[in-house]
Design a protein around this motif. Structure first.
Motif, PDB file in Angstrom:
ATOM      1  N   SER A   1      34.034  48.018  39.464  1.00 28.53           N
ATOM      2  CA  SER A   1      34.087  47.297  40.737  1.00 28.53           C
ATOM      3  C   SER A   1      32.689  47.101  41.325  1.00 28.53           C
ATOM      4  CB  SER A   1      34.973  48.048  41.738  1.00 28.53           C
ATOM      5  OG  SER A   1      34.475  49.349  41.957  1.00 28.53           O
ATOM      6  N   CYS A   2      31.699  47.785  40.779  1.00 28.94           N
ATOM      7  CA  CYS A   2      30.313  47.616  41.221  1.00 28.94           C
ATOM      8  C   CYS A   2      29.808  46.226  40.836  1.00 28.94           C
ATOM      9  CB  CYS A   2      29.413  48.655  40.557  1.00 28.94           C
ATOM     10  SG  CYS A   2      29.849  50.354  40.946  1.00 28.94           S
ATOM     11  N   VAL A   3      28.714  45.822  41.472  1.00 26.01           N
ATOM     12  CA  VAL A   3      28.046  44.583  41.076  1.00 26.01           C
ATOM     13  C   VAL A   3      26.606  44.896  40.710  1.00 26.01           C
ATOM     14  CG1 VAL A   3      29.503  43.022  42.418  1.00 26.01           C
ATOM     15  CG2 VAL A   3      27.429  43.941  43.455  1.00 26.01           C
ATOM     16  N   ALA A   4      26.073  44.076  39.839  1.00 26.47           N
ATOM     17  CA  ALA A   4      24.653  44.138  39.509  1.00 26.47           C
ATOM     18  C   ALA A   4      24.029  42.822  39.940  1.00 26.47           C
ATOM     19  CB  ALA A   4      24.438  44.356  38.019  1.00 26.47           C
ATOM     20  N   ILE A   5      22.841  42.936  40.509  1.00 20.79           N
ATOM     21  CA  ILE A   5      22.046  41.759  40.827  1.00 20.79           C
ATOM     22  C   ILE A   5      20.767  41.871  40.029  1.00 20.79           C
ATOM     23  CG2 ILE A   5      20.783  40.502  42.619  1.00 20.79           C
ATOM     24  CD1 ILE A   5      22.901  41.507  44.624  1.00 20.79           C
ATOM     25  N   CYS A   6      20.497  40.838  39.223  1.00 21.78           N
ATOM     26  CA  CYS A   6      19.261  40.745  38.456  1.00 21.78           C
ATOM     27  C   CYS A   6      18.422  39.636  39.083  1.00 21.78           C
ATOM     28  CB  CYS A   6      19.535  40.361  36.997  1.00 21.78           C
ATOM     29  SG  CYS A   6      20.627  41.469  36.117  1.00 21.78           S
ATOM     30  N   MET A   7      17.141  39.885  39.258  1.00 18.26           N
ATOM     31  CA  MET A   7      16.253  38.866  39.821  1.00 18.26           C
ATOM     32  C   MET A   7      15.007  38.761  38.961  1.00 18.26           C
ATOM     33  SD  MET A   7      16.701  39.451  43.930  1.00 18.26           S
ATOM     34  CE  MET A   7      15.617  38.076  44.325  1.00 18.26           C
ATOM     35  N   THR A   8      14.529  37.517  38.804  1.00 15.17           N
ATOM     36  CA  THR A   8      13.323  37.283  38.029  1.00 15.17           C
ATOM     37  C   THR A   8      12.485  36.204  38.683  1.00 15.17           C
ATOM     38  OG1 THR A   8      12.449  36.860  35.811  1.00 15.17           O
ATOM     39  CG2 THR A   8      14.376  35.587  36.456  1.00 15.17           C
ATOM     40  N   ASP A   9      11.192  36.281  38.454  1.00 21.66           N
ATOM     41  CA  ASP A   9      10.265  35.295  38.995  1.00 21.66           C
ATOM     42  C   ASP A   9      10.342  34.027  38.155  1.00 21.66           C
ATOM     43  OD1 ASP A   9       9.040  36.701  36.791  1.00 21.66           O
ATOM     44  OD2 ASP A   9       7.143  35.787  37.369  1.00 21.66           O
TER      45      ASP A   9
ATOM     46  N   PRO B   1      44.575  42.025  48.213  1.00 20.60           N
ATOM     47  CA  PRO B   1      43.228  41.440  48.261  1.00 20.60           C
ATOM     48  C   PRO B   1      42.328  42.047  49.332  1.00 20.60           C
ATOM     49  CG  PRO B   1      44.878  39.728  48.038  1.00 20.60           C
ATOM     50  CD  PRO B   1      45.622  41.018  48.246  1.00 20.60           C
ATOM     51  N   ALA B   2      42.894  42.529  50.431  1.00 24.67           N
ATOM     52  CA  ALA B   2      42.067  43.123  51.488  1.00 24.67           C
ATOM     53  C   ALA B   2      41.456  44.449  51.057  1.00 24.67           C
ATOM     54  CB  ALA B   2      42.903  43.321  52.747  1.00 24.67           C
ATOM     55  N   ASN B   3      42.016  45.090  50.032  1.00 24.67           N
ATOM     56  CA  ASN B   3      41.533  46.403  49.605  1.00 24.67           C
ATOM     57  C   ASN B   3      40.757  46.369  48.291  1.00 24.67           C
ATOM     58  OD1 ASN B   3      42.724  47.629  51.830  1.00 24.67           O
ATOM     59  ND2 ASN B   3      44.682  47.819  50.788  1.00 24.67           N
ATOM     60  N   LEU B   4      40.399  45.215  47.806  1.00 22.47           N
ATOM     61  CA  LEU B   4      39.724  45.121  46.523  1.00 22.47           C
ATOM     62  C   LEU B   4      38.221  45.369  46.687  1.00 22.47           C
ATOM     63  CD1 LEU B   4      41.607  42.087  44.954  1.00 22.47           C
ATOM     64  CD2 LEU B   4      41.966  44.524  44.543  1.00 22.47           C
ATOM     65  N   VAL B   5      37.774  46.529  46.254  1.00 20.26           N
ATOM     66  CA  VAL B   5      36.373  46.921  46.390  1.00 20.26           C
ATOM     67  C   VAL B   5      35.476  45.933  45.658  1.00 20.26           C
ATOM     68  CG1 VAL B   5      34.688  48.720  45.821  1.00 20.26           C
ATOM     69  CG2 VAL B   5      36.957  49.341  46.682  1.00 20.26           C
ATOM     70  N   GLY B   6      35.836  45.572  44.436  1.00 18.92           N
ATOM     71  CA  GLY B   6      35.018  44.653  43.654  1.00 18.92           C
ATOM     72  C   GLY B   6      34.832  43.319  44.352  1.00 18.92           C
ATOM     73  N   GLU B   7      35.892  42.784  44.917  1.00 18.33           N
ATOM     74  CA  GLU B   7      35.796  41.501  45.622  1.00 18.33           C
ATOM     75  C   GLU B   7      34.891  41.615  46.843  1.00 18.33           C
ATOM     76  OE1 GLU B   7      36.171  37.534  46.574  1.00 18.33           O
ATOM     77  OE2 GLU B   7      36.616  38.559  44.696  1.00 18.33           O
ATOM     78  N   ARG B   8      34.992  42.718  47.567  1.00 17.41           N
ATOM     79  CA  ARG B   8      34.095  42.920  48.725  1.00 17.41           C
ATOM     80  C   ARG B   8      32.633  43.005  48.269  1.00 17.41           C
ATOM     81  NH1 ARG B   8      38.030  46.766  50.404  1.00 17.41           N
ATOM     82  NH2 ARG B   8      36.571  48.441  49.943  1.00 17.41           N
ATOM     83  N   ASN B   9      32.390  43.670  47.156  1.00 14.11           N
ATOM     84  CA  ASN B   9      31.024  43.752  46.633  1.00 14.11           C
ATOM     85  C   ASN B   9      30.487  42.379  46.259  1.00 14.11           C
ATOM     86  OD1 ASN B   9      30.953  46.535  46.970  1.00 14.11           O
ATOM     87  ND2 ASN B   9      31.465  46.981  44.836  1.00 14.11           N
ATOM     88  N   VAL B  10      31.307  41.575  45.593  1.00 13.03           N
ATOM     89  CA  VAL B  10      30.895  40.216  45.204  1.00 13.03           C
ATOM     90  C   VAL B  10      30.610  39.380  46.443  1.00 13.03           C
ATOM     91  CG1 VAL B  10      31.688  38.054  44.150  1.00 13.03           C
ATOM     92  CG2 VAL B  10      32.049  40.233  42.956  1.00 13.03           C
ATOM     93  N   GLN B  11      31.503  39.420  47.422  1.00 13.08           N
ATOM     94  CA  GLN B  11      31.313  38.613  48.636  1.00 13.08           C
ATOM     95  C   GLN B  11      30.043  39.030  49.380  1.00 13.08           C
ATOM     96  OE1 GLN B  11      32.850  35.853  49.298  1.00 13.08           O
ATOM     97  NE2 GLN B  11      34.118  36.183  47.486  1.00 13.08           N
ATOM     98  N   TRP B  12      29.779  40.326  49.465  1.00  9.55           N
ATOM     99  CA  TRP B  12      28.552  40.783  50.121  1.00  9.55           C
ATOM    100  C   TRP B  12      27.335  40.216  49.398  1.00  9.55           C
ATOM    101  CZ3 TRP B  12      23.935  42.876  49.115  1.00  9.55           C
ATOM    102  CH2 TRP B  12      23.171  43.268  50.192  1.00  9.55           C
ATOM    103  N   ALA B  13      27.304  40.337  48.067  1.00 13.52           N
ATOM    104  CA  ALA B  13      26.158  39.860  47.288  1.00 13.52           C
ATOM    105  C   ALA B  13      25.973  38.351  47.454  1.00 13.52           C
ATOM    106  CB  ALA B  13      26.338  40.226  45.810  1.00 13.52           C
ATOM    107  N   ARG B  14      27.054  37.609  47.408  1.00 13.02           N
ATOM    108  CA  ARG B  14      26.950  36.151  47.612  1.00 13.02           C
ATOM    109  C   ARG B  14      26.340  35.834  48.977  1.00 13.02           C
ATOM    110  NH1 ARG B  14      32.954  34.690  45.356  1.00 13.02           N
ATOM    111  NH2 ARG B  14      32.342  34.113  43.222  1.00 13.02           N
ATOM    112  N   ARG B  15      26.841  36.486  50.023  1.00 13.78           N
ATOM    113  CA  ARG B  15      26.324  36.229  51.383  1.00 13.78           C
ATOM    114  C   ARG B  15      24.842  36.603  51.482  1.00 13.78           C
ATOM    115  NH1 ARG B  15      31.287  38.412  52.827  1.00 13.78           N
ATOM    116  NH2 ARG B  15      30.314  40.415  53.281  1.00 13.78           N
ATOM    117  N   PHE B  16      24.485  37.755  50.944  1.00 10.76           N
ATOM    118  CA  PHE B  16      23.094  38.207  51.016  1.00 10.76           C
ATOM    119  C   PHE B  16      22.171  37.208  50.317  1.00 10.76           C
ATOM    120  CE2 PHE B  16      19.357  40.246  49.332  1.00 10.76           C
ATOM    121  CZ  PHE B  16      18.864  40.934  50.432  1.00 10.76           C
ATOM    122  N   LEU B  17      22.495  36.862  49.083  1.00  7.80           N
ATOM    123  CA  LEU B  17      21.629  35.960  48.318  1.00  7.80           C
ATOM    124  C   LEU B  17      21.555  34.586  48.971  1.00  7.80           C
ATOM    125  CD1 LEU B  17      22.780  37.155  44.807  1.00  7.80           C
ATOM    126  CD2 LEU B  17      20.499  37.525  45.818  1.00  7.80           C
ATOM    127  N   ALA B  18      22.680  34.069  49.462  1.00  9.00           N
ATOM    128  CA  ALA B  18      22.691  32.771  50.137  1.00  9.00           C
ATOM    129  C   ALA B  18      21.862  32.817  51.423  1.00  9.00           C
ATOM    130  CB  ALA B  18      24.123  32.336  50.435  1.00  9.00           C
TER     131      ALA B  18
END
Length: 184
Positions: free
Chosen positions: A54-62, A128-145
């Motif tokens: 349920s974790c997410v990974a974010i990879c970033m490169t120049d 759907p309100a309790n899905l940890v993985g989905e919350r992690n994905v949504q957080w990452a999308r919002r942060f990156l955007a």
């Protein structure tokens, strides 16, 4: 500059407690395996890998693909009091990832990102309100955007474990998806 791996050192009292300060470990061309809460920044040719549920990974490169960074985010919720620097939490992980990119001479806002993970770890009683993985994905999308970072989404959600591998400077990260069997 030597590639650095920042791995939180658990406290002696409680392994899940705040995981500061960081140990800096220098490596050559070895495969670096990230564990939950790890943040890693490597130069071109450096290899890294992590396993996701349920974790997410974010990879970033120049843009020149000379530096790459990855974090393994466990919790999208704000850190608990006293855990403000624990990189298992999304906000501290991204602060550390940005700091490591800057330490390697890279502006994080000029990078592109790859986002992976956020799987459904229990197939029983899906709410759907309790899905940890989905919350992690949504957080990452919002942060990156919110930082206007171009993002490539790879293998998000679903009932899968993911093995994410990346050699910095050699194209995009690769993902192997392994189905979750059973009901949780």
């Amino acid at each position: 500059m030597q590639p650095t791996r920042l791995r939180p050192r658990p406290t002696a009292a409680r392994p899940s407690a705040q995981r500061e300060p960081f140990d800096i470990v220098r490596h050559a061309e070895a495969l670096h395996v990230l564990h939950p809460g790890d943040v890693l920044c490597l130069l071109s040719g450096g290899r890294m890998q992590t396993l996701l549920g349920s974790c997410v990974a974010i990879c970033m490169t120049d843009p020149a693909r000379r530096v790459g960074a990855m974090c393994h985010i466990v919790h999208s919720a704000p850190p608990r009091p006293g855990s403000e620097r624990d990189t298992a939490f999304a906000e501290p992980a991204m602060r550390r990832l940005f700091a490591e990119l800057r330490a390697h001479g890279v502006d994080p806002l000029a990078c592109e990102a790859h986002l992976c993970g956020g799987g459904v770890m229990s197939l029983v009683g899906l709410n759907p309100a309790n899905l940890v993985g989905e919350r992690n994905v949504q957080w990452a999308r919002r942060f990156l955007a919110s930082h206007h970072i171009p993002t490539h989404e790879m293998a998000l959600g679903g009932a899968f474990y993911r093995k994410l591998s990346w050699e910095v400077g050699q194209g995009e990260p690769t993902v192997e998806s392994l189905p979750i069997s059973g009901g949780g």
